[in-house]
Design a protein around this motif. Structure first.
Motif, PDB file in Angstrom:
ATOM      1  N   HIS A  26       8.705  28.795 -32.868  1.00 27.86           N
ATOM      2  CA  HIS A  26       7.783  29.733 -32.228  1.00 27.86           C
ATOM      3  C   HIS A  26       7.307  29.239 -30.862  1.00 27.86           C
ATOM      4  CE1 HIS A  26       6.913  32.821 -35.392  1.00 27.86           C
ATOM      5  NE2 HIS A  26       7.533  31.908 -36.120  1.00 27.86           N
ATOM      6  N   ASP A  27       7.362  27.939 -30.621  1.00 25.26           N
ATOM      7  CA  ASP A  27       7.014  27.409 -29.294  1.00 25.26           C
ATOM      8  C   ASP A  27       8.207  26.669 -28.693  1.00 25.26           C
ATOM      9  OD1 ASP A  27       6.879  25.260 -31.058  1.00 25.26           O
ATOM     10  OD2 ASP A  27       4.722  24.973 -30.837  1.00 25.26           O
ATOM     11  N   GLU A  28       9.394  27.245 -28.911  1.00 20.93           N
ATOM     12  CA  GLU A  28      10.633  26.594 -28.473  1.00 20.93           C
ATOM     13  C   GLU A  28      10.752  26.518 -26.950  1.00 20.93           C
ATOM     14  OE1 GLU A  28      13.786  28.907 -30.109  1.00 20.93           O
ATOM     15  OE2 GLU A  28      13.068  30.791 -29.229  1.00 20.93           O
ATOM     16  N   PHE A  29       9.919  27.256 -26.228  1.00 19.86           N
ATOM     17  CA  PHE A  29       9.958  27.171 -24.761  1.00 19.86           C
ATOM     18  C   PHE A  29       9.643  25.754 -24.285  1.00 19.86           C
ATOM     19  CE2 PHE A  29       5.775  28.613 -26.151  1.00 19.86           C
ATOM     20  CZ  PHE A  29       4.900  27.764 -25.482  1.00 19.86           C
ATOM     21  N   LEU A  30       8.949  24.968 -25.107  1.00 22.84           N
ATOM     22  CA  LEU A  30       8.622  23.590 -24.729  1.00 22.84           C
ATOM     23  C   LEU A  30       9.791  22.632 -24.952  1.00 22.84           C
ATOM     24  CD1 LEU A  30       4.963  23.320 -26.080  1.00 22.84           C
ATOM     25  CD2 LEU A  30       5.692  23.194 -23.690  1.00 22.84           C
ATOM     26  N   ARG A  31      10.833  23.097 -25.628  1.00 21.79           N
ATOM     27  CA  ARG A  31      11.981  22.226 -25.854  1.00 21.79           C
ATOM     28  C   ARG A  31      12.763  21.956 -24.572  1.00 21.79           C
ATOM     29  NH1 ARG A  31      13.712  24.697 -31.812  1.00 21.79           N
ATOM     30  NH2 ARG A  31      12.440  23.203 -32.978  1.00 21.79           N
ATOM     31  N   SER A  32      12.432  22.667 -23.536  1.00 26.05           N
ATOM     32  CA  SER A  32      13.065  22.429 -22.230  1.00 26.05           C
ATOM     33  C   SER A  32      12.422  21.271 -21.492  1.00 26.05           C
ATOM     34  CB  SER A  32      12.972  23.695 -21.366  1.00 26.05           C
ATOM     35  OG  SER A  32      13.601  24.796 -21.987  1.00 26.05           O
ATOM     36  N   PHE A  33      11.371  20.667 -22.076  1.00 31.45           N
ATOM     37  CA  PHE A  33      10.635  19.609 -21.376  1.00 31.45           C
ATOM     38  C   PHE A  33      10.540  18.324 -22.198  1.00 31.45           C
ATOM     39  CE2 PHE A  33       8.969  23.781 -20.157  1.00 31.45           C
ATOM     40  CZ  PHE A  33       9.157  23.754 -18.781  1.00 31.45           C
ATOM     41  N   PRO A  34      11.640  17.841 -22.781  1.00 33.55           N
ATOM     42  CA  PRO A  34      11.553  16.603 -23.565  1.00 33.55           C
ATOM     43  C   PRO A  34      11.177  15.414 -22.682  1.00 33.55           C
ATOM     44  CG  PRO A  34      13.843  17.165 -23.158  1.00 33.55           C
ATOM     45  CD  PRO A  34      13.020  18.334 -22.682  1.00 33.55           C
ATOM     46  N   GLY A  35      10.277  14.589 -23.181  1.00 33.59           N
ATOM     47  CA  GLY A  35       9.849  13.416 -22.426  1.00 33.59           C
ATOM     48  C   GLY A  35       8.773  13.679 -21.402  1.00 33.59           C
ATOM     49  N   GLN A  36       8.428  14.936 -21.178  1.00 32.79           N
ATOM     50  CA  GLN A  36       7.396  15.283 -20.209  1.00 32.79           C
ATOM     51  C   GLN A  36       5.999  15.104 -20.819  1.00 32.79           C
ATOM     52  OE1 GLN A  36       8.115  16.230 -16.903  1.00 32.79           O
ATOM     53  NE2 GLN A  36      10.165  15.593 -17.548  1.00 32.79           N
ATOM     54  N   HIS A  37       5.019  14.884 -19.934  1.00 31.64           N
ATOM     55  CA  HIS A  37       3.630  14.755 -20.353  1.00 31.64           C
ATOM     56  C   HIS A  37       2.812  15.865 -19.697  1.00 31.64           C
ATOM     57  CE1 HIS A  37       5.109  10.757 -21.400  1.00 31.64           C
ATOM     58  NE2 HIS A  37       4.004  10.567 -22.109  1.00 31.64           N
ATOM     59  N   PHE A  38       2.007  16.535 -20.498  1.00 27.35           N
ATOM     60  CA  PHE A  38       1.123  17.586 -19.997  1.00 27.35           C
ATOM     61  C   PHE A  38      -0.305  17.265 -20.429  1.00 27.35           C
ATOM     62  CE2 PHE A  38       5.298  19.514 -20.661  1.00 27.35           C
ATOM     63  CZ  PHE A  38       5.526  20.126 -19.420  1.00 27.35           C
ATOM     64  N   GLY A  39      -1.121  16.835 -19.469  1.00 21.52           N
ATOM     65  CA  GLY A  39      -2.501  16.498 -19.777  1.00 21.52           C
ATOM     66  C   GLY A  39      -2.635  15.394 -20.806  1.00 21.52           C
ATOM     67  N   GLY A  40      -1.680  14.472 -20.817  1.00 22.80           N
ATOM     68  CA  GLY A  40      -1.723  13.385 -21.780  1.00 22.80           C
ATOM     69  C   GLY A  40      -1.012  13.687 -23.078  1.00 22.80           C
ATOM     70  N   VAL A  41      -0.432  14.882 -23.199  1.00 25.08           N
ATOM     71  CA  VAL A  41       0.313  15.271 -24.405  1.00 25.08           C
ATOM     72  C   VAL A  41       1.797  15.075 -24.131  1.00 25.08           C
ATOM     73  CG1 VAL A  41       0.855  17.132 -26.003  1.00 25.08           C
ATOM     74  CG2 VAL A  41      -1.464  16.925 -25.062  1.00 25.08           C
TER      75      VAL A  41
END
Length: 278
Positions: free
Chosen positions: A88-103
């Motif tokens: 359901h949130d697979e759009f984030l699978r394009s950003f492996p290894g990335q950090h967003f606000g410490g996540v």
């Protein structure tokens, strides 16, 4: 599990399937959970944000924003937060290894417990044959689950008026449908096999909204459940023990205890004296 409302800290907490953006999400309950429980590491094991529903219609109340802000606040204070996207949130699978606000975003991870055991951590939809091979059926099933959740509210309102306890029609219906095509069994076996293939003693996953902590074919199978109905999470103690936290049960027990305490105390009737009896 302590019934105290005081804050409790674990080594690791695993949660999944919050489905922010869905009207069915129990964001208020998850915020209460975050107030009570902390950890050195939080694993968000997929379907935290429900992109499928947000595409159909936008629903993002303040409580959903509060969940995001509370998690980001934990990250700023030094909590390690690992986000493993689901279907359901697979759009984030394009950003492996990335950090967003410490996540930190990861496709999957291997978590090593305090006592040295290796667990494969993944959402699990990769092993759901419906999601992989029949996306249209998956969307239809998701719509049917939404309808079952709505029906569940009406159903339990009637049960409550008749004096019957809560019973989850939607959870029962979903399990029955999946059992009919052997989904749950095949799902669990496939994940256990993948953990073994990666030299792990167990797997920690989500996806099917069915909390579980048990041995399966020699592999420790752990499912975190969901925050739509069951309100469950898995916590690792500082000695490596894993515990399934059923937050709904804790709240219900606290409510029962509080109700008992509020009952008026009946004054004791004093025995009549001999003169009064005369």
């Amino acid at each position: 599990m302590s019934q105290s409302s005081e804050s409790k800290t674990f080594r690791t907490i695993f949660v999944s399937d919050i489905h922010l953006g869905s009207k069915a999400a129990r964001a208020d309950m998850f915020i209460e959970f975050l107030r009570r429980y902390d950890a050195e590491t939080f694993y968000l094991v997929g379907d935290i944000v429900d992109g499928w529903r947000l595409k159909r219609s936008w629903h993002w109340p303040q409580s959903h924003n509060d969940v995001v802000q509370k998690l980001l606040r934990k990250a700023r204070k030094g909590t390690r937060i690992v986000y493993i996207p689901g279907n359901h949130d697979e759009f984030l699978r394009s950003f492996p290894g990335q950090h967003f606000g410490g996540v930190e975003v990861r496709q999957n991870d291997v978590h090593v417990t305090a006592d040295g055991r290796r667990f494969l951590v993944m959402h699990g939809d990769e092993f759901d044959i419906v999601v992989r091979n029949a996306r249209l059926i998956a969307y239809l099933g998701d719509w049917a689950y939404d309808a079952a959740i709505a029906l569940n509210v009406v159903f339990n309102t009637i049960r409550r008026k008749l004096g019957f306890p809560y019973w989850s029609f939607s959870s029962w219906a979903k399990l029955k449908v999946k059992n009919a095509v052997s989904f749950i069994g095949a799902f669990e076996e496939a994940l256990a096999g993948e953990a073994e293939r990666r030299d792990c003693v167990g797997v920690i996953c989500g996806h099917i909204h069915h909390a579980e902590l048990r041995a399966l074919s020699g592999v420790e199978y752990v499912n975190t459940g969901d925050w739509v109905e069951s309100l469950t999470a898995v916590a690792e103690h500082f000695d490596g023990r894993l515990e399934l936290i059923r937050f709904a049960d804790i709240l219900r027990d606290e409510h029962t205890a509080a109700t008992v305490l509020r009952l008026p105390v009946q004054p004791q009737r004093q025995a009549k004296t001999t003169s009064e009896a005369a």
